[in-house]
Scaffold this active site. Structure first.
Site, mmCIF file in Angstrom:
data_model
loop_
_atom_site.group_PDB
_atom_site.id
_atom_site.type_symbol
_atom_site.label_atom_id
_atom_site.label_comp_id
_atom_site.label_asym_id
_atom_site.label_seq_id
_atom_site.Cartn_x
_atom_site.Cartn_y
_atom_site.Cartn_z
ATOM 1 N N LYS A 163 60.069 27.628 48.685
ATOM 2 C CA LYS A 163 60.961 27.715 49.850
ATOM 3 C C LYS A 163 60.170 27.731 51.158
ATOM 4 O O LYS A 163 60.509 27.033 52.102
ATOM 5 C CB LYS A 163 61.837 28.993 49.789
ATOM 6 C CG LYS A 163 62.667 29.133 48.539
ATOM 7 C CD LYS A 163 63.540 30.371 48.602
ATOM 8 C CE LYS A 163 62.800 31.682 48.657
ATOM 9 N NZ LYS A 163 62.033 32.015 47.431
ATOM 10 N N ARG A 169 69.183 37.797 50.075
ATOM 11 C CA ARG A 169 68.699 38.056 48.718
ATOM 12 C C ARG A 169 69.642 38.981 47.966
ATOM 13 O O ARG A 169 69.392 39.295 46.803
ATOM 14 C CB ARG A 169 67.322 38.712 48.793
ATOM 15 C CG ARG A 169 66.149 37.768 48.506
ATOM 16 C CD ARG A 169 64.883 38.587 48.688
ATOM 17 N NE ARG A 169 63.713 38.057 48.064
ATOM 18 C CZ ARG A 169 62.776 37.353 48.701
ATOM 19 N NH1 ARG A 169 62.922 37.045 49.959
ATOM 20 N NH2 ARG A 169 61.694 36.958 48.049
ATOM 21 N N ARG A 219 48.327 31.074 44.592
ATOM 22 C CA ARG A 219 48.696 30.952 46.013
ATOM 23 C C ARG A 219 47.740 31.756 46.897
ATOM 24 O O ARG A 219 47.330 32.857 46.555
ATOM 25 C CB ARG A 219 50.130 31.470 46.211
ATOM 26 C CG ARG A 219 50.553 31.517 47.664
ATOM 27 C CD ARG A 219 52.037 31.549 47.829
ATOM 28 N NE ARG A 219 52.686 32.756 47.335
ATOM 29 C CZ ARG A 219 54.001 32.920 47.324
ATOM 30 N NH1 ARG A 219 54.802 31.956 47.754
ATOM 31 N NH2 ARG A 219 54.531 34.031 46.870
ATOM 32 N N ARG A 249 48.297 37.423 48.683
ATOM 33 C CA ARG A 249 49.305 38.438 49.002
ATOM 34 C C ARG A 249 49.230 39.599 48.011
ATOM 35 O O ARG A 249 48.989 39.392 46.815
ATOM 36 C CB ARG A 249 50.696 37.810 48.947
ATOM 37 C CG ARG A 249 51.120 37.177 50.246
ATOM 38 C CD ARG A 249 52.374 36.383 50.119
ATOM 39 N NE ARG A 249 53.466 37.052 49.419
ATOM 40 C CZ ARG A 249 54.692 36.566 49.328
ATOM 41 N NH1 ARG A 249 54.982 35.405 49.902
ATOM 42 N NH2 ARG A 249 55.629 37.202 48.687
ATOM 43 N N ARG A 300 59.666 41.188 40.878
ATOM 44 C CA ARG A 300 60.340 40.280 41.817
ATOM 45 C C ARG A 300 61.325 39.386 41.072
ATOM 46 O O ARG A 300 62.402 39.079 41.570
ATOM 47 C CB ARG A 300 59.306 39.448 42.579
ATOM 48 C CG ARG A 300 58.551 40.293 43.612
ATOM 49 C CD ARG A 300 57.206 39.703 43.939
ATOM 50 N NE ARG A 300 57.279 38.526 44.776
ATOM 51 C CZ ARG A 300 56.258 37.690 44.961
ATOM 52 N NH1 ARG A 300 55.102 37.900 44.368
ATOM 53 N NH2 ARG A 300 56.401 36.643 45.733
#
Ligand code: AMP
Length: 214
Positions: free
Chosen positions: A13, A87, A126, A159, A170
């Site tokens: 996203k 969310r 990532r 992160r 998550r």
């Protein structure tokens, strides 16, 4: 352009929102980025918020809705991509209320479809720039110089919630609290379009532009 990008963590996203907003000069509203900035500055709930984020739990609705409401008012409720919000169904309802009061309802919700198996490897590889929020992937999109942001030269980081343990939490939050948001949008006037997010970022972008008529 009044768009929500919807999908699990790691579905791309943020990457797609950055591509669209760069090309079409729209506003990229990422609640994840806003919350990480608040944590870095020690704002708001400070330490408690940091714990939520690191564990992979959702931040309180009221706080996140406040951040988005303020930003939307600032930009006149037009020309934006919402990334990572809403969310929860409560957030979606609050957003609808804000937008209907402004007379500018949401146009499109894009549902990023990707298998959960693909997410873990994407998330673990990532890397992000803490200064300009540019996102890299050490396999699919490495920076030109290892560990350094191509755009602004800052040192890249992983992160705090990009690890297997937080990802599990998550994904649980996504399944339990976020997925019902899609059902909610099926009952509103916003159009819901699906995009195959398991392919490369450029391929996703091409499909996205086609589906959004951009
Ligand atoms: P993201 O950058 O979108 O993956 O978000 C990172 C983390 O920020 C999430 O795992 C949540 O802890 C928090 N967060 C981001 N957006 C929201 C939201 N709309 N509601 C609650 N928590 C959020």
């Amino acid at each position: 352009m009044r768009i929500v990008l919807f999908g699990p963590p790691g579905s791309g996203k943020g990457t797609q929102a950055a591509k669209i907003t760069f090309l079409y000069e729209a506003e990229h509203i990422s609640t994840g980025d806003a919350l990480r900035q608040a944590v870095a500055k020690g704002e708001g709930l400070g330490a408690e918020l940091k714990r939520h984020l690191e564990k992979g739990e959702l931040a309180p609705d009221e706080l996140v809705i406040g951040i988005v409401a303020e930003k939307l008012a600032e930009i006149g409720y037009e020309n934006y991509i919402l990334d990572g919000f809403p969310r929860t169904v409560e957030q979606a309802q609050a957003l609808d209320k804000i937008l209907s009061e402004a007379g500018k309802p949401l146009e499109t919700v894009v549902d990023f479809e990707v298998s959960l198996d693909a997410l873990e490897s994407r998330i673990c590889s990532r890397r992000v720039c803490p200064a300009c929020n540019e996102v890299y992937n050490i396999n699919a999109k490495p920076p030109k110089k290892e560990g350094v942001c191509d755009k602004c030269g800052a040192e890249l980081i992983q992160r705090a919630d990009d690890n297997r343990e937080s990802l599990k939490k998550r994904l649980e939050a996504y399944e339990g609290l976020t997925k019902p948001v899609l059902l909610y949008y099926n009952s509103t006037s916003a159009s819901v379009v699906k995009v195959d997010a398991s392919v490369s970022a450029d391929e996703v972008f091409a499909e996205l532009r086609k589906k959004l008529g951009l």
